[in-house]
Design an enzyme around this catalytic site. Sequence first.
Site, PDB file in Angstrom:
ATOM      1  N   THR A   8       0.746  -1.164   0.090  1.00 18.78           N
ATOM      2  CA  THR A   8       0.086  -0.041   0.123  1.00 18.78           C
ATOM      3  C   THR A   8       0.903   1.173   0.005  1.00 18.78           C
ATOM      4  OG1 THR A   8      -0.224   0.278   2.440  1.00 18.78           O
ATOM      5  CG2 THR A   8      -1.808  -1.290   1.470  1.00 18.78           C
ATOM      6  N   GLY A   9       0.341   2.227  -0.576  1.00 22.16           N
ATOM      7  CA  GLY A   9       1.396   3.625  -0.555  1.00 22.16           C
ATOM      8  C   GLY A   9       2.309   3.497  -1.430  1.00 22.16           C
ATOM      9  N   ALA A  10       2.436   2.525  -2.689  1.00 26.05           N
ATOM     10  CA  ALA A  10       3.259   2.296  -3.502  1.00 26.05           C
ATOM     11  C   ALA A  10       3.685   3.484  -4.409  1.00 26.05           C
ATOM     12  CB  ALA A  10       2.902   1.029  -4.428  1.00 26.05           C
ATOM     13  N   SER A  11       3.174   4.391  -4.439  1.00 29.25           N
ATOM     14  CA  SER A  11       3.336   5.705  -5.160  1.00 29.25           C
ATOM     15  C   SER A  11       4.314   6.682  -4.373  1.00 29.25           C
ATOM     16  CB  SER A  11       2.197   6.481  -5.465  1.00 29.25           C
ATOM     17  OG  SER A  11       1.175   6.807  -4.354  1.00 29.25           O
ATOM     18  N   GLY A  12       4.434   6.450  -3.087  1.00 24.10           N
ATOM     19  CA  GLY A  12       5.313   7.262  -2.077  1.00 24.10           C
ATOM     20  C   GLY A  12       6.860   6.778  -2.208  1.00 24.10           C
ATOM     21  N   GLY A  13       7.609   7.476  -1.761  1.00 26.32           N
ATOM     22  CA  GLY A  13       9.109   7.429  -2.022  1.00 26.32           C
ATOM     23  C   GLY A  13       9.251   5.914  -1.088  1.00 26.32           C
ATOM     24  N   GLY A  15       7.662   3.564  -0.775  1.00 31.53           N
ATOM     25  CA  GLY A  15       6.482   2.411  -1.131  1.00 31.53           C
ATOM     26  C   GLY A  15       7.363   1.962  -2.567  1.00 31.53           C
ATOM     27  N   TYR A 148      -0.843  11.919  14.760  1.00 29.62           N
ATOM     28  CA  TYR A 148      -0.179  11.095  13.988  1.00 29.62           C
ATOM     29  C   TYR A 148       0.843   9.974  14.733  1.00 29.62           C
ATOM     30  CZ  TYR A 148       3.718   9.608  10.648  1.00 29.62           C
ATOM     31  OH  TYR A 148       4.472   8.669   9.735  1.00 29.62           O
TER      32      TYR A 148
END
Length: 240
Positions: A8-13, A15, A148
């Site tokens: 999940t969150g593969a589009s981030g740095g 990930g 957070y």
Amino acid sequence: MKKYALVTGASGGIGRAICLQLAREGYSLYLHYFQNKDSIKKLMEELSSYDGEYIPIQADLSSPDGYRRLVENIFSIDAIIHNSGMSRYGLLVDLEREQAEELVTTHVTSPMLITKELLPKLLQKRAGNIIVISSIWGQTGAACEVAYSTVKGAQLSFVKALSKEVALDGIRVNGVAPGAIRTPMMTVFNEEDIASLNEEIPMGHLGSPENIADVVSFLVSEKAAYITGQIIPVNGGWYT
């Protein structure tokens, strides 16, 4: 036989780095993203040099039903990497209810329900790995990031509890707690802030997404066959 991992969150740095590392090791991947379609397209191009199957899945994990869109597109699975997240900076007294709910859904509720839905596939194989990318703030807490820190702390409890529940089924559950990592999330800080931060870190510099990916790679491997319920800090000695 192909091995499949959900990131999940593969589009981030972080990930992206995890996806590239797992692809090098022969995994086929479900690439979750929410809004950053361009980043996923670029990642798909980078992955094209490997031999796996790479399946992008768009889903809003901050939405109560977002997890359903994700899990209904997943068939075979061997590893679940919960990496999707968002940050909120500011005083607790300024936190809006909607922001709090969004943080909880993204970091706690969605990962828990995704795992619930996919767990039978791992139980059937009597093997698998679940890894949660948490944060140093889940371990020690941070002023101006109270909400957070709270949800990241909940992730650590999730890891410890679930690892005991599924250990006899051959499924290992671990967490990674990054410190300051040079990703787009750090763009809220200017270079002066970064320099000051570097002075606080015993190793003298921020970590890289690849530092996190290397730990994930180890945890899903047989080299970590007797490790479960653990939180691995990757923070340059910043918090011990």
